[in-house]
Every structure is written in C-alpha cells, then in structure tokens.
Design an enzyme around this catalytic site. Structure first.
Site, PDB file in Angstrom:
ATOM      1  N   ASP A 235      -0.172  11.244   7.155  1.00 20.28           N
ATOM      2  CA  ASP A 235      -0.026   9.934   6.522  1.00 20.28           C
ATOM      3  C   ASP A 235       1.311   9.298   6.927  1.00 20.28           C
ATOM      4  O   ASP A 235       1.377   8.103   7.230  1.00 20.28           O
ATOM      5  CB  ASP A 235      -0.114  10.083   4.998  1.00 20.28           C
ATOM      6  CG  ASP A 235      -0.077   8.733   4.304  1.00 20.28           C
ATOM      7  OD1 ASP A 235      -0.977   7.906   4.566  1.00 20.28           O
ATOM      8  OD2 ASP A 235       0.865   8.499   3.522  1.00 20.28           O
ATOM      9  N   LYS A 239       2.237   5.795   9.307  1.00 21.52           N
ATOM     10  CA  LYS A 239       3.240   4.768   8.998  1.00 21.52           C
ATOM     11  C   LYS A 239       4.260   4.658  10.131  1.00 21.52           C
ATOM     12  O   LYS A 239       4.680   3.561  10.506  1.00 21.52           O
ATOM     13  CB  LYS A 239       3.938   5.100   7.674  1.00 21.52           C
ATOM     14  CG  LYS A 239       3.001   5.004   6.468  1.00 21.52           C
ATOM     15  CD  LYS A 239       3.649   5.551   5.197  1.00 21.52           C
ATOM     16  CE  LYS A 239       2.653   5.556   4.042  1.00 21.52           C
ATOM     17  NZ  LYS A 239       3.132   6.354   2.883  1.00 21.52           N
TER      18      LYS A 239
END
Lengths: 376, 376
Positions: A235, A239
C-alpha cells in the site's frame, strides 16, 4: 450559481461519506456560489442516474438513501422504487457512463469521481478524460497502472485531482503541485505514509516486541483484517509510485524496491492470519529489536518510509535521525518531508491523520471544489 | 497556449525574484501550456508597460533589466531607453493601471500581482477586482485594512490568492481553503509565524539570555534592522488577522491582543537601537528566564504564537507542551497547527521555512498558476 455535475463511482465508506459531506455542505457551497449536482452513483454492480442528466439530479433524500441502502449491504438496484431515477445493471453500466460522459463532458461539464478501490475504473476514467470530463480520484489503482494509462489520465493536468490517493485529506498532492508549478525542484521526498506502520515503528522503538505491537494495532482497528496487507508494504509502495510519477519519474510498481516486514514463508498462502500472529510474528521480534538498538546507538530511530530521490524509489525501514520530523513521529499520523531548492536544509513538513473515511472524503470534496473554474 | 497577462506592483526583493522565477520557468510553463505575459511593472514612483498591453509584453531581457536597475537602486524610469516600453510617472500611475485593468480585466484577463509592502496598493487592488481582474498578493497590508476593503478584495473568492502573506511560500492559505471548502470546521489555529521569534524562543529555552539571543539573531540577519520591529509582534498580528479573517472572523487589527516582548519605555521613540540592545534588553533577561523555568516545571515550553479559537485572536507568549509540534520546534522554521473536525486530537501540521525572497516569490508564482483556469 455554478452547477457542477458529478458522477460517483464507489459507494464504500469513502463514497458514502462524500455523499453525506455534499449534502451537509449545501448551504456552505451556496454561499460560495456552487451547487454540486450528483447525476449518478454506481458501485461494482449497478448504476443509478437522474432521469435527465442534463437538467435533473439525484436529490439529497435520494443520496442519503443510497448511503442507507449500501450501509445495509444491499444493492443499489433496491433504489429503483425509491424516487425518480433509472437503474442500470452491470452489463449496461460502462456504456451508460460513457454515454453520460460524452453528453455532459463538453456541455455542462462532468466530474467523474472515483472513490472505489477497483482497477476496473481505470478504463472509464481514461475515456472520461478524452470525452472532456474532469476526474477526481481517491482510488490509487488507476494511477498505479501502466505508464500508458497514467499518461492518459494526466494528459489534461488541470482536469485531474487526486489528493486523497496519498495521506487521505492531507494537503500533500496539492502542495507538491504548487511547488512544482513554481519551478522549485523537489530533490527528495521521505514519508511515513501508513498510519499502521507509523504506529508499529514508534511502538517497537519503545522496546515493545513487534508481535505484541501488531496484535494491539489489530485490536485497535489500525490494521487491515489480515495485518500482512499493511506489513507487506504494498500500500505504501502504491503511494510512493503516485508521488514519484507526480515528480516526473516514468516508473512502474516493478521499479520500486519494497521491503516486507515478514518473509515469504509467513505469507498468506502459507499460513492463516491466526498462525501468523501467534507463531510467525514472534519469530521476527528479536531481529527488529536488534535493529532498533543498533540504530539507537547513533541517535537514530527506525521508520517505515518511502524515499524518492533521484532515480531511487524505495519503500522500507530506514534509520532516520531521532531529531527530525520523521524521527519525532509518534502514533499513527502520516508525515511527509519535502526537500527542494527553497526547503533545502530544513524540509517542508506536512503531518496529520492520513486515514479515515471522513478526512479522505473531505479531501475528495476539496478537490471537486478546486476544479470549479473549469465548469461553465 | 494559454496566455496570462500580469501586472506586477513592487520591485523589492520579492518582486524581482518573482520576475526571475517567471523568466527561468519559461520552458516548464510551456510544457504546462501556459505563458506568463508581463504587461507592466511598477514601483512606488513609476510604471513601465508594454507598448500594447493587449498583444505585446515586456520581454525576458527587459524583465531581467528591471531586476538589474532596481538592484542598483535606480529608478524604473531609467528603462525608457532600454526597449519597447512606455514609462509613466507617479502622477499618471494609478490612472494608467485602472486603464489597463478595465481594458484587460474582462477581455484577455489580467492578474494584478502585489509584491510591495505598501498600503497604497489597497485601492488599486479593490478597483481591479471590480474591473474583472484577478489579484495575487504577497503584501499583507491590503488584507489587514478595514473590513470594507477586505470584503471587497475577497468578494470574488476564486479571483484572489494570497499564499505568501502568511508563512511565505508554505502551503498554509491553500490548505486552509481546502479544509474550509470541504466543510471541515477549523476550531483552533496555533502558529509560530515569525522565524525570528521562533529562533529567539527556542534559544531562550536552552537557557541563553534574551539579550544575547537577540544580538546573535541580529548578527545572523534574522531580524529587521531594528529588532523591535520583530519583538513587538505586529508582523505576527497582521498574519493572525489574515488567518482569522480567512476563517470568517470579522475583526480588525484593534481586536487582536498583542503581547510585545519589550515595554513601551524601551520603544523606538525613547531609545536608539544600540541603547535598546545594550541597555534595554538585558533588563528583560531575568523575567523571560523565570518564565522559561516556570513553564518547564510542567513539561511546557514558551513559544511566541498566534492563537485563533472561537472569538479569541491573540498574539504573544504561550506555554505549550514540550511534546507537541510547536513545542518541538527549533530554529527559524514556521509551524502551524490546525485543529478541525478531521484533525481533532492530533492537528494537521504544516512546517518549514516561512521567510526569504525565493520561497515567498515561489508562493506568488504558484498562486498565479493556480488561477489559470479563469483566463480565456
């Protein structure tokens, strides 16, 4: 009164919160001379649209009913009897969205808002851009797909906003865009962009065993149901890719060096969540504890961060000065340090809650208001 | 290519740096499809404009010559022989600016950019808004004038930007505007918005006498020539007023409680700068030292901050938790803590260099690019 037509994709926690924010901000936005006209809402299975997308809208009572129905776990198709709307099944969904986008994109304007977590919206968003629409994303997947898709999505830089893809509503993307447009080159970004991993690293710094910290984090609701989804770092890598591409790096997920906090032999295909927590994780306690102690000797602390600098784009544990914004970080806040020509010795720092439906939806809403000048 | 016509008021350090940034960003902005067309530049005495503001512009060679001439301390009128331009003396300046604003404001568009430190621009800016122009300010004076002027300047909220009035280029105003437009109410702002006072307070925290810290700050170039201009707090008060008004408070400078770090009997009308530094300031060392010690007992530190909360708008020394973003502040960085519904327990924090011509001008340039969608 400027009217902005919106089509919302995704009715999960963020999408529903966005609808509630839109409804509760009616009078505020009226004082700013803006009215947000929600002409359609879809989830992965159905699409509900206002009877005539050019002139009508799904009213506030209807939008709140969307929230209620979805919260109950029911299908949007349940709304067919509720008020003036048309319901389309999945088979017709994409065609109908393209139809609306092509009719509204170049006339009244249309913002397609992606609050889903799906990669299936990528194609819709890229077509929407071609059709003259604006796009607003909380969904990271489309921006982390191939470079071809990325180039298409940002081909009209004024018509895309995606603040909530990194650090929820924290003003990270908007601030980086300001810096970039003023010609101030970004040399280095270092960020703790996972509230979960931020919490975990500051707790192990205090001498607590990793296994215990993760269990506590899970019980506090800080982690995904399977904490490995956080600990694996993917995750954060997503980003990091979004930030790196914003800075002009033409890279894909494969180019990012990602350090997972657990080894492959403790992966989801090998052991259950319970086994991972009770048998796997404790085996990692000693090594992390030793790394914490080693860093401490030279006045440093461990942080799970993304580092983007030159051609380097890495995600993993770094030793950082205890006396720096990231080193001082405690708890689950996100922190980003930005080093540029103007912020060279001391970075620009943006810090705060980087998760939660409320702040994520607020970031999406701010993005929507930010593109109002593109609407006639 | 979108062409944005700009009229620059003020050729001090910030104005000149802005011109240099504009010139050096030509190719960057071209890739973004924007061309900044500087049609006029003025200081307090003269105005130079392009021959035909509708079609021509002051070229890059000319803009750099403006910088050179002003850096030499010469008058803009010296430029009359340099290239294709018209020069107007002070007596004609205002009329000519209004003339350009009325011709361009509603046709090609015009951004009037105020990088001066004068209160005389207030009337020009407020007329420019009426004439359909956009305004971009680094100058605090117009926004801290009467409520009548303020209301006029912000009457078209999409057509004003003023990031660099608070914290130089730090993304403070832009971030607050995002928060406000998303309906997230700002409960409390606490900020250290003077690099000088930030430095002074963190040094006295280490036990150094105030008088010595101020002398060091002056020798490092951190203070105004008369350090009382910083220590009196009026510059911070002006920033506090701008922030309070942004949050909707209808107040004036008179409503702000300002704590000066020196008493009236050490004021500029009573003693010289040298006397203040050598005889006045040392008399204040003991009292500050005692306050530092007292705060320390309860784990707190002294910071010179603005606090805006409810109807309260104060500027002065506050005891703040040592373990908070403001408490951890060292050196001359600015820090703003923003408490809202979304950021309630832990604030949103924006931190970084809040002074300097480079970053101030970069903030102005980012503001200019931010209003490009309003130009045809």
């Amino acid at each position: 009164m400027k009217k902005m037509a919106l089509l919302l994709m995704g009715c999960g926690g963020v999408g529903r919160q966005l609808l509630r924010h839109i409804v509760s901000c009616r009078s505020l936005h009226a004082t700013q001379g803006v009215h947000l006209r929600v002409v359609g809402v879809c989830d992965s299975k159905s699409l509900v649209v206002a009877p005539d997308a050019h002139t009508s809208e799904l009213d506030d009572k209807f939008l709140l009913e969307v929230c209620r129905v979805k919260e109950d776990g029911s299908s949007l198709s349940k709304l067919s009897g509720f008020g003036a709307c048309q319901v389309f099944a999945h088979s017709e969904l994409t065609a109908k969205v393209f139809n609306m986008a092509s009719h509204l994109g170049k006339s009244t304007g249309l913002a397609v808002v992606d609050c889903s977590a799906s990669s299936e919206t990528t194609e819709i968003l890229s077509r929407a851009i071609d059709l003259g629409c604006c796009i607003v994303l909380a969904n990271k997947k489309p921006l982390t797909a191939t470079m071809e898709y990325y180039d298409k999505l940002v081909s009209q830089p004024r018509r895309i906003r995606h603040e909530s893809t990194v650090g929820a509503g924290l003003p990270i993307i908007a601030s980086l865009n300001r810096i970039l447009s003023s010609g101030d080159p970004v040399h280095r970004l270092v960020g703790s962009l996972s509230g979960t991993l931020g919490y975990v690293m500051s707790e192990v710094e205090d001498g607590k065993p990793l296994s215990q910290v993760v269990k506590t984090a899970k019980s506090l609701g800080y982690t995904e149901p399977d904490p490995r989804d956080d600990l694996g770092g993917m995750d954060v890598a997503r980003k990091a890719l979004i930030l790196a591409r914003l800075l002009g790096r033409r890279i894909t997920m494969d180019s990012i060096k990602v350090e997972s906090l657990y080894p492959d032999e403790m992966g989801p295909t090998v052991m259950s969540v319970d086994d991972f927590l009770s048998k796997g994780l404790p085996l990692l306690d000693k090594s992390i504890c030793e790394r914490v102690a080693k860093a401490s000797v030279s006045g440093k602390v461990l942080r799970y961060v993304c580092v983007i600098e030159g051609t380097r784009c890495e995600v993993g544990i770094q030793e950082l000065p205890r006396d720096s914004p990231l080193g001082r970080l405690r708890g689950s806040d996100n922190v980003l340090e930005v080093y540029t020509r103007c912020y060279n010795k001391q970075p620009l720092v943006i810090q705060g809650a980087g998760a939660g439906n409320d702040t994520t939806a607020a970031g999406v809403l701010a993005d929507i208001l930010d593109i109002q000048d593109l609407f006639p």
